[in-house]
Design a protein around this motif. Sequence first.
Motif, PDB file in Angstrom:
ATOM      1  N   ALA A  29       0.954  -1.161   0.003  1.00  0.00           N
ATOM      2  CA  ALA A  29      -0.053   0.005   0.172  1.00  0.00           C
ATOM      3  C   ALA A  29       0.775   1.236   0.069  1.00  0.00           C
ATOM      4  CB  ALA A  29      -1.116  -0.172   1.327  1.00  0.00           C
ATOM      5  N   GLY A  30       2.056   1.205   0.800  1.00  0.00           N
ATOM      6  CA  GLY A  30       2.952   2.413   0.723  1.00  0.00           C
ATOM      7  C   GLY A  30       3.466   2.522  -0.590  1.00  0.00           C
ATOM      8  N   SER A  31       3.817   1.492  -1.352  1.00  0.00           N
ATOM      9  CA  SER A  31       4.521   1.710  -2.554  1.00  0.00           C
ATOM     10  C   SER A  31       3.471   2.221  -3.498  1.00  0.00           C
ATOM     11  CB  SER A  31       5.051   0.325  -3.008  1.00  0.00           C
ATOM     12  OG  SER A  31       5.985  -0.121  -2.155  1.00  0.00           O
ATOM     13  N   GLU A  32       2.439   1.780  -3.555  1.00  0.00           N
ATOM     14  CA  GLU A  32       1.260   2.271  -4.538  1.00  0.00           C
ATOM     15  C   GLU A  32       1.111   3.723  -4.069  1.00  0.00           C
ATOM     16  OE1 GLU A  32      -3.340   1.621  -5.173  1.00  0.00           O
ATOM     17  OE2 GLU A  32      -2.296  -0.057  -4.546  1.00  0.00           O
ATOM     18  N   LEU A  33       1.015   4.185  -2.772  1.00  0.00           N
ATOM     19  CA  LEU A  33       0.713   5.536  -2.689  1.00  0.00           C
ATOM     20  C   LEU A  33       1.766   6.435  -3.037  1.00  0.00           C
ATOM     21  CD1 LEU A  33      -0.671   5.397   1.013  1.00  0.00           C
ATOM     22  CD2 LEU A  33      -2.039   6.181  -0.884  1.00  0.00           C
ATOM     23  N   GLU A  34       3.097   5.972  -2.900  1.00  0.00           N
ATOM     24  CA  GLU A  34       4.286   6.754  -3.411  1.00  0.00           C
ATOM     25  C   GLU A  34       4.200   6.813  -4.998  1.00  0.00           C
ATOM     26  OE1 GLU A  34       8.026   5.059  -2.023  1.00  0.00           O
ATOM     27  OE2 GLU A  34       7.351   5.041  -0.187  1.00  0.00           O
ATOM     28  N   GLN A  35       3.677   5.786  -5.594  1.00  0.00           N
ATOM     29  CA  GLN A  35       3.543   5.989  -7.141  1.00  0.00           C
ATOM     30  C   GLN A  35       2.639   6.969  -7.635  1.00  0.00           C
ATOM     31  OE1 GLN A  35       2.930   1.983  -8.203  1.00  0.00           O
ATOM     32  NE2 GLN A  35       5.081   1.231  -8.179  1.00  0.00           N
ATOM     33  N   ARG A  36       1.574   6.922  -6.879  1.00  0.00           N
ATOM     34  CA  ARG A  36       0.256   7.832  -7.149  1.00  0.00           C
ATOM     35  C   ARG A  36       0.999   9.135  -6.735  1.00  0.00           C
ATOM     36  NH1 ARG A  36      -5.065   5.190  -4.385  1.00  0.00           N
ATOM     37  NH2 ARG A  36      -5.230   3.674  -6.078  1.00  0.00           N
ATOM     38  N   ALA A  37       1.591   9.344  -5.848  1.00  0.00           N
ATOM     39  CA  ALA A  37       2.024  10.839  -5.409  1.00  0.00           C
ATOM     40  C   ALA A  37       2.998  11.332  -6.507  1.00  0.00           C
ATOM     41  CB  ALA A  37       2.659  10.735  -4.005  1.00  0.00           C
ATOM     42  N   ARG A  38       4.045  10.346  -7.101  1.00  0.00           N
ATOM     43  CA  ARG A  38       4.821  10.630  -8.061  1.00  0.00           C
ATOM     44  C   ARG A  38       4.106  11.117  -9.156  1.00  0.00           C
ATOM     45  NH1 ARG A  38       8.244   6.147  -6.412  1.00  0.00           N
ATOM     46  NH2 ARG A  38       9.618   6.989  -5.126  1.00  0.00           N
ATOM     47  N   ALA A  39       2.961  10.490  -9.707  1.00  0.00           N
ATOM     48  CA  ALA A  39       2.068  10.734 -10.542  1.00  0.00           C
ATOM     49  C   ALA A  39       1.619  12.065 -10.537  1.00  0.00           C
ATOM     50  CB  ALA A  39       1.282   9.579 -11.048  1.00  0.00           C
ATOM     51  N   ILE A  40       0.854  12.358  -9.457  1.00  0.00           N
ATOM     52  CA  ILE A  40       0.257  13.631  -9.417  1.00  0.00           C
ATOM     53  C   ILE A  40       1.449  14.779  -9.609  1.00  0.00           C
ATOM     54  CG2 ILE A  40      -0.711  14.921  -7.499  1.00  0.00           C
ATOM     55  CD1 ILE A  40      -2.366  12.306  -6.459  1.00  0.00           C
ATOM     56  N   ASP A  41       2.462  14.665  -8.627  1.00  0.00           N
ATOM     57  CA  ASP A  41       3.704  15.782  -8.958  1.00  0.00           C
ATOM     58  C   ASP A  41       4.127  16.033 -10.416  1.00  0.00           C
ATOM     59  OD1 ASP A  41       3.592  15.863  -6.024  1.00  0.00           O
ATOM     60  OD2 ASP A  41       5.489  14.802  -5.970  1.00  0.00           O
ATOM     61  N   GLN A  42       4.169  14.835 -11.085  1.00  0.00           N
ATOM     62  CA  GLN A  42       4.502  14.950 -12.407  1.00  0.00           C
ATOM     63  C   GLN A  42       3.303  15.702 -13.257  1.00  0.00           C
ATOM     64  OE1 GLN A  42       7.610  14.097 -13.519  1.00  0.00           O
ATOM     65  NE2 GLN A  42       7.024  15.171 -15.306  1.00  0.00           N
ATOM     66  N   ASN A  43       1.966  15.514 -12.870  1.00  0.00           N
ATOM     67  CA  ASN A  43       0.982  16.110 -13.692  1.00  0.00           C
ATOM     68  C   ASN A  43       0.993  17.483 -13.337  1.00  0.00           C
ATOM     69  OD1 ASN A  43       0.125  13.734 -14.846  1.00  0.00           O
ATOM     70  ND2 ASN A  43      -1.369  13.327 -13.290  1.00  0.00           N
ATOM     71  N   ILE A  44       1.298  17.866 -12.231  1.00  0.00           N
ATOM     72  CA  ILE A  44       1.487  19.216 -11.716  1.00  0.00           C
ATOM     73  C   ILE A  44       2.390  20.006 -12.295  1.00  0.00           C
ATOM     74  CG2 ILE A  44       1.845  20.850  -9.771  1.00  0.00           C
ATOM     75  CD1 ILE A  44       0.283  18.723  -8.009  1.00  0.00           C
ATOM     76  N   VAL A  45       3.698  19.325 -12.465  1.00  0.00           N
ATOM     77  CA  VAL A  45       4.750  20.006 -13.066  1.00  0.00           C
ATOM     78  C   VAL A  45       4.398  20.281 -14.639  1.00  0.00           C
ATOM     79  CG1 VAL A  45       7.050  19.440 -14.084  1.00  0.00           C
ATOM     80  CG2 VAL A  45       6.466  19.133 -11.533  1.00  0.00           C
ATOM     81  N   ASN A  46       3.684  19.168 -15.108  1.00  0.00           N
ATOM     82  CA  ASN A  46       3.269  19.433 -16.501  1.00  0.00           C
ATOM     83  C   ASN A  46       2.519  20.461 -16.716  1.00  0.00           C
ATOM     84  OD1 ASN A  46       5.174  17.304 -17.083  1.00  0.00           O
ATOM     85  ND2 ASN A  46       3.713  15.725 -17.236  1.00  0.00           N
ATOM     86  N   GLU A  47       1.494  20.986 -15.989  1.00  0.00           N
ATOM     87  CA  GLU A  47       0.421  21.859 -16.113  1.00  0.00           C
ATOM     88  C   GLU A  47       1.178  23.240 -15.869  1.00  0.00           C
ATOM     89  OE1 GLU A  47      -2.768  20.460 -13.820  1.00  0.00           O
ATOM     90  OE2 GLU A  47      -3.378  18.821 -15.035  1.00  0.00           O
ATOM     91  N   LEU A  48       1.970  23.405 -14.951  1.00  0.00           N
ATOM     92  CA  LEU A  48       2.633  24.681 -14.539  1.00  0.00           C
ATOM     93  C   LEU A  48       3.244  25.281 -15.716  1.00  0.00           C
ATOM     94  CD1 LEU A  48       4.228  23.887 -11.200  1.00  0.00           C
ATOM     95  CD2 LEU A  48       1.996  25.316 -11.537  1.00  0.00           C
ATOM     96  N   PRO A  49       3.185  26.624 -15.921  1.00  0.00           N
ATOM     97  CA  PRO A  49       3.705  27.331 -16.976  1.00  0.00           C
ATOM     98  C   PRO A  49       5.218  27.365 -16.824  1.00  0.00           C
ATOM     99  CG  PRO A  49       2.667  29.009 -15.578  1.00  0.00           C
ATOM    100  CD  PRO A  49       2.211  27.602 -15.146  1.00  0.00           C
ATOM    101  N   ALA A  50       5.915  27.466 -18.055  1.00  0.00           N
ATOM    102  CA  ALA A  50       7.385  27.514 -17.736  1.00  0.00           C
ATOM    103  C   ALA A  50       7.717  28.909 -17.012  1.00  0.00           C
ATOM    104  CB  ALA A  50       8.100  27.549 -19.213  1.00  0.00           C
TER     105      ALA A  50
END
Length: 60
Positions: A29-50
């Motif tokens: 469960a901890g590993s799955e949560l870490e993967q989800r958090a990384r995916a969310i962080d990556q989505n946020i980075v991709n949506e932010l303007p340069a």
Amino acid sequence: MRVAAVAACALAVAACGDRRSFDERYNDAGSELEQRARAIDQNIVNELPAEEPAEGNRAS
């Protein structure tokens, strides 16, 4: 009465499906949560303007 006994047996067998220890399930469960958090962080980075390059500190 027989139907109830069969249903109870089926329920008991179904409840024994996951035989992993608590620690194994906790780590999974901890590993799955870490993967989800990384995916969310990556989505946020991709949506932010340069960011534009800074021109240094300006004194106003």
